[in-house]
Design an enzyme around this catalytic site. Structure first.
Site, PDB file in Angstrom:
ATOM      1  N   CYS A   1      47.129 -14.954  22.489  1.00  0.00           N
ATOM      2  CA  CYS A   1      45.921 -14.540  21.700  1.00  0.00           C
ATOM      3  C   CYS A   1      45.712 -15.487  20.455  1.00  0.00           C
ATOM      4  O   CYS A   1      44.769 -15.386  19.788  1.00  0.00           O
ATOM      5  CB  CYS A   1      46.226 -12.983  21.507  1.00  0.00           C
ATOM      6  SG  CYS A   1      47.773 -12.713  20.795  1.00  0.00           S
TER       7      CYS A   1
ATOM      8  N   GLU B   1      36.782 -15.641  23.989  1.00  0.00           N
ATOM      9  CA  GLU B   1      38.153 -15.856  24.383  1.00  0.00           C
ATOM     10  C   GLU B   1      38.269 -16.431  25.843  1.00  0.00           C
ATOM     11  O   GLU B   1      38.082 -15.261  26.588  1.00  0.00           O
ATOM     12  CB  GLU B   1      39.196 -14.812  23.860  1.00  0.00           C
ATOM     13  CG  GLU B   1      40.434 -15.269  23.781  1.00  0.00           C
ATOM     14  CD  GLU B   1      41.291 -14.053  23.524  1.00  0.00           C
ATOM     15  OE1 GLU B   1      41.059 -12.872  23.713  1.00  0.00           O
ATOM     16  OE2 GLU B   1      42.173 -14.194  22.924  1.00  0.00           O
TER      17      GLU B   1
ATOM     18  N   GLY C   1      46.112  -6.400  23.131  1.00  0.00           N
ATOM     19  CA  GLY C   1      45.126  -6.742  24.406  1.00  0.00           C
ATOM     20  C   GLY C   1      44.099  -7.319  23.845  1.00  0.00           C
ATOM     21  O   GLY C   1      43.893  -7.817  22.797  1.00  0.00           O
TER      22      GLY C   1
ATOM     23  N   GLU D   1      46.398  -5.136  17.956  1.00  0.00           N
ATOM     24  CA  GLU D   1      46.444  -6.607  17.811  1.00  0.00           C
ATOM     25  C   GLU D   1      45.753  -7.264  19.020  1.00  0.00           C
ATOM     26  O   GLU D   1      46.093  -7.087  20.156  1.00  0.00           O
ATOM     27  CB  GLU D   1      48.134  -6.989  17.809  1.00  0.00           C
ATOM     28  CG  GLU D   1      48.284  -8.389  17.315  1.00  0.00           C
ATOM     29  CD  GLU D   1      48.391  -9.554  18.604  1.00  0.00           C
ATOM     30  OE1 GLU D   1      47.438 -10.119  19.081  1.00  0.00           O
ATOM     31  OE2 GLU D   1      49.488  -9.693  19.223  1.00  0.00           O
TER      32      GLU D   1
ATOM     33  N   LYS E   1      53.321   1.758  27.872  1.00  0.00           N
ATOM     34  CA  LYS E   1      52.891   1.537  29.246  1.00  0.00           C
ATOM     35  C   LYS E   1      52.608   0.060  29.317  1.00  0.00           C
ATOM     36  O   LYS E   1      51.768  -0.714  28.518  1.00  0.00           O
ATOM     37  CB  LYS E   1      51.393   1.942  29.421  1.00  0.00           C
ATOM     38  CG  LYS E   1      50.763   2.049  30.808  1.00  0.00           C
ATOM     39  CD  LYS E   1      49.374   2.054  30.806  1.00  0.00           C
ATOM     40  CE  LYS E   1      48.576   0.890  30.779  1.00  0.00           C
ATOM     41  NZ  LYS E   1      48.637  -0.268  31.666  1.00  0.00           N
TER      42      LYS E   1
HETATM   43  P1  ADP Z   1      43.291  -8.227  29.728  1.00  0.00           P
HETATM   44  O1  ADP Z   1      41.879  -8.001  29.914  1.00  0.00           O
HETATM   45  O2  ADP Z   1      43.576  -9.576  29.493  1.00  0.00           O
HETATM   46  O3  ADP Z   1      43.986  -7.767  31.086  1.00  0.00           O
HETATM   47  P2  ADP Z   1      43.591  -5.773  28.430  1.00  0.00           P
HETATM   48  O4  ADP Z   1      42.987  -5.561  27.181  1.00  0.00           O
HETATM   49  O5  ADP Z   1      42.478  -5.191  29.594  1.00  0.00           O
HETATM   50  O6  ADP Z   1      43.981  -7.242  28.798  1.00  0.00           O
HETATM   51  O7  ADP Z   1      44.619  -4.895  28.785  1.00  0.00           O
HETATM   52  C1  ADP Z   1      45.897  -4.806  27.875  1.00  0.00           C
HETATM   53  C2  ADP Z   1      46.473  -3.389  28.199  1.00  0.00           C
HETATM   54  O8  ADP Z   1      45.529  -2.541  27.805  1.00  0.00           O
HETATM   55  C3  ADP Z   1      47.182  -3.243  29.620  1.00  0.00           C
HETATM   56  O9  ADP Z   1      48.310  -2.770  29.703  1.00  0.00           O
HETATM   57  C4  ADP Z   1      45.908  -2.565  30.252  1.00  0.00           C
HETATM   58  O10 ADP Z   1      46.443  -1.611  31.212  1.00  0.00           O
HETATM   59  C5  ADP Z   1      45.634  -1.563  28.990  1.00  0.00           C
HETATM   60  N1  ADP Z   1      44.438  -1.018  29.429  1.00  0.00           N
HETATM   61  C6  ADP Z   1      43.212  -1.606  29.768  1.00  0.00           C
HETATM   62  N2  ADP Z   1      42.087  -0.865  29.828  1.00  0.00           N
HETATM   63  C7  ADP Z   1      42.354   0.399  28.920  1.00  0.00           C
HETATM   64  C8  ADP Z   1      41.779   1.605  28.612  1.00  0.00           C
HETATM   65  N3  ADP Z   1      40.615   1.817  28.889  1.00  0.00           N
HETATM   66  N4  ADP Z   1      42.539   2.479  27.881  1.00  0.00           N
HETATM   67  C9  ADP Z   1      44.015   2.344  27.670  1.00  0.00           C
HETATM   68  N5  ADP Z   1      44.619   1.035  27.928  1.00  0.00           N
HETATM   69  C10 ADP Z   1      43.707   0.283  28.663  1.00  0.00           C
END
Ligand code: ADP
Length: 502
Positions: free
Chosen positions: A294, A396, A238, A260, A185
């Site tokens: 990161c 961050e 993320g 990570e 994804k």
């Molecule tokens: P940022 O805050 O920098 O956008 P995120 O950690 O929110 O980074 O996003 C990184 C990835 O995690 C993206 O692909 C996002 O769609 C996904 N993501 C965000 N929230 C969730 C969740 N609750 N469960 C699974 N994946 C998620």
């Protein structure tokens, strides 16, 4: 000849989901728009995966794992990965342009850093496919004991928007080399590169269902993937916040997880450093990729004795950074990825002032040509007079914002540098080799750069200590993430087990 070139057009692009080797609409029929962050104009309209699509993708990945892919030789898997690397290289220019349009990173970064590293990762792991081996173990008694190193199974991979193609490569390449199948994804902000990659995966000839790519939102598609009972492993890159949600969701099924996550890396300049080099290192540490890294060296620790000299040079260089049109090869910084990120960074300027730090350089959006007025640009920014306990030094920011903190001596430095919930990376600038190696041992971080910064290679492991996550990507360590070990015992005596009598 290339799929990517055929797809090129100035109209908003359209992308479907890639499931079971085919491009399909979302079950719901829903789509979402992704803008070009430099202009705010729509770049693409993308099918929006949800729970039902994740179900289909996981089922396809399971069938592929149990089917042809599972029986394919390591050599054949390696050859497919080499083929994919070659297709990416042939299409590198188009892919880099799209990456820049989708993410906002300067073309000189997409073309000369991201794309070559994407190719390098696929090539490195293509070569690894045939080198994944078990071992024989000298157990006591008349037995042959050996291990099989087997793929984990169906992997869910959730990636962020800061290096869209490179993060896809870090995840896909080792997983496929080890014989897993994948549901990937991409981030909702930057789905384009991964969808172009899907075309090349199809063109390379991977069997249907081995790789499925399902763009969608985190709370829907991402959450459905993380909590899916038929996923054997989840790999996530993320934020730390979302990493915790993923670990919790995975816990219900005891799905294996690697994370990570965020960082707040100390980049440290001792008085004996080559100051010119260290200034360049500080720039690379925080302004590369608009600071959306990161492992960015976002806490800049300066030895009190060189602070003034350093800051004068740092200011001069930071003010000269060319911010603007990311498709221009001369541009050094493009826009932030989204309006949300821009707003978040801006809010930290207020936080810094309120906490008593000084906005020494930047702190605002730059004034640019008409065409880029709706873009999400921010100036290279330096906060000085920062104390390590301040929010701007602990949270961050994920933007081009350097927080300057001073230190007195090595002990003071190590204490402050380790005073953070994160532990992804660290940099040190010194000519004292003993100190450099001592620091490398004492800092609690997964990567340490000595007199350099932001260096990567597909063969070198990357990952975090503390709340920066667990597991190591790249190098042979990545193979550990995507394999499991089976111990096999064979009796060599030919005699019945005597324990319970004859
Ligand atoms: P940022 O805050 O920098 O956008 P995120 O950690 O929110 O980074 O996003 C990184 C990835 O995690 C993206 O692909 C996002 O769609 C996904 N993501 C965000 N929230 C969730 C969740 N609750 N469960 C699974 N994946 C998620």
């Amino acid at each position: 000849m290339s799929s990517v070139q055929q797809a090129a057009s100035s109209e908003p692009r359209k992308y479907q989901l890639f499931i079971d080797g085919k491009f399909v609409d979302a079950e719901s029929g829903k789509t979402f728009a992704t803008p070009n962050p430099a202009t705010g104009e729509p770049l693409a309209e993308v099918a929006e995966a949800d729970k039902a699509d994740i179900e289909k993708a996981v089922a396809a990945a399971r069938r592929a794992f149990e089917g042809k892919w599972g029986r394919m030789s390591a050599r054949e898997r390696g050859r497919l990965l080499f083929k994919l690397a070659q297709l990416i290289e042939e299409n590198a220019k188009e892919l880099a342009e799209l990456e820049t349009a989708d993410n906002g990173k300067p073309i000189r970064e997409s073309l000369y850093i991201d794309l070559p590293q994407v190719v390098e990762n696929f090539e490195y792991f293509a070569g690894f496919a045939t080198k994944i081996e078990g071992e024989t173990i000298p157990v006591s008694g008349q037995f042959l004991n050996y291990t099989l190193r087997e793929p984990v199974g169906v992997c869910g991979q959730i990636i962020p928007w800061n290096f869209p193609l490179l993060m896809a490569a870090w995840k896909l390449a080792p997983a496929l080399a080890a014989g897993n199948t994948v549901v990937l994804k991409p981030a909702e902000q930057t789905p384009v590169g991964a969808m172009e990659l899907a075309r090349l995966i199809q063109e390379a000839g991977f069997p249907d269902g081995v790789v499925n790519i399902v763009p969608g939102f985190g709370e829907t598609a991402g959450a459905a993937l993380a909590s899916h009972p038929d996923i054997d492993k989840i790999a996530f890159t993320g934020s730390t916040e979302v990493g915790k949600l993923i670990a919790k969701a995975a816990a219900d099924n005891l799905t294996k997880v690697s994370l990570e996550l965020g960082g707040k890396a100390p980049n440290i300049v001792f008085a004996d450093a080559d100051i010119e080099q260290a200034v360049n290192g500080a720039m690379m540490g925080i302004f590369f990729n608009q600071g959306q890294v990161c492992c960015a060296g976002s806490r800049l620790f300066l030895d009190e004795r060189v602070k003034d000299e350093f800051l004068e040079k740092f200011k001069e260089k930071a003010e000269k950074v060319k911010v603007g049109d990311p498709s221009d090869k001369a541009t050094q910084m493009g826009p932030q990825v989204s309006s949300e990120q821009l707003e978040r960074i801006k809010s930290y300027v207020g936080v810094a002032r309120a906490e008593g730090a000084t906005v020494f350089v930047g702190g605002e959006s730059p004034v640019l040509d008409e065409k880029f007025q709706k873009g999400y640009f921010f100036q290279p920014t330096i906060f000085s007079e920062v104390k390590n306990q301040m929010r701007v030094a602990q949270e961050e920011i994920f933007g081009p914002v350097s927080c300057v903190i001073t230190f007195k001596d090595e002990e003071d430095l190590i204490r402050q540098a380790n005073e953070t919930i994160y532990g992804l990376s660290a940099g040190i600038w010194t000519r004292d080799i003993t100190r450099a190696h001592r620091f490398a041992r004492e800092i609690k971080a997964g990567v340490v750069w000595i007199n350099t910064y932001n260096m990567f290679n597909a063969a070198s492991p990357f990952g975090g200590y503390k709340q920066s996550g667990y597991g190591r990507e790249m190098g042979k360590h990545a193979i550990d993430l995507y394999t499991q070990v089976k111990s096999v015992w064979v009796d060599l005596s030919g005699k019945p087990i005597g324990w319970f009598g004859k």
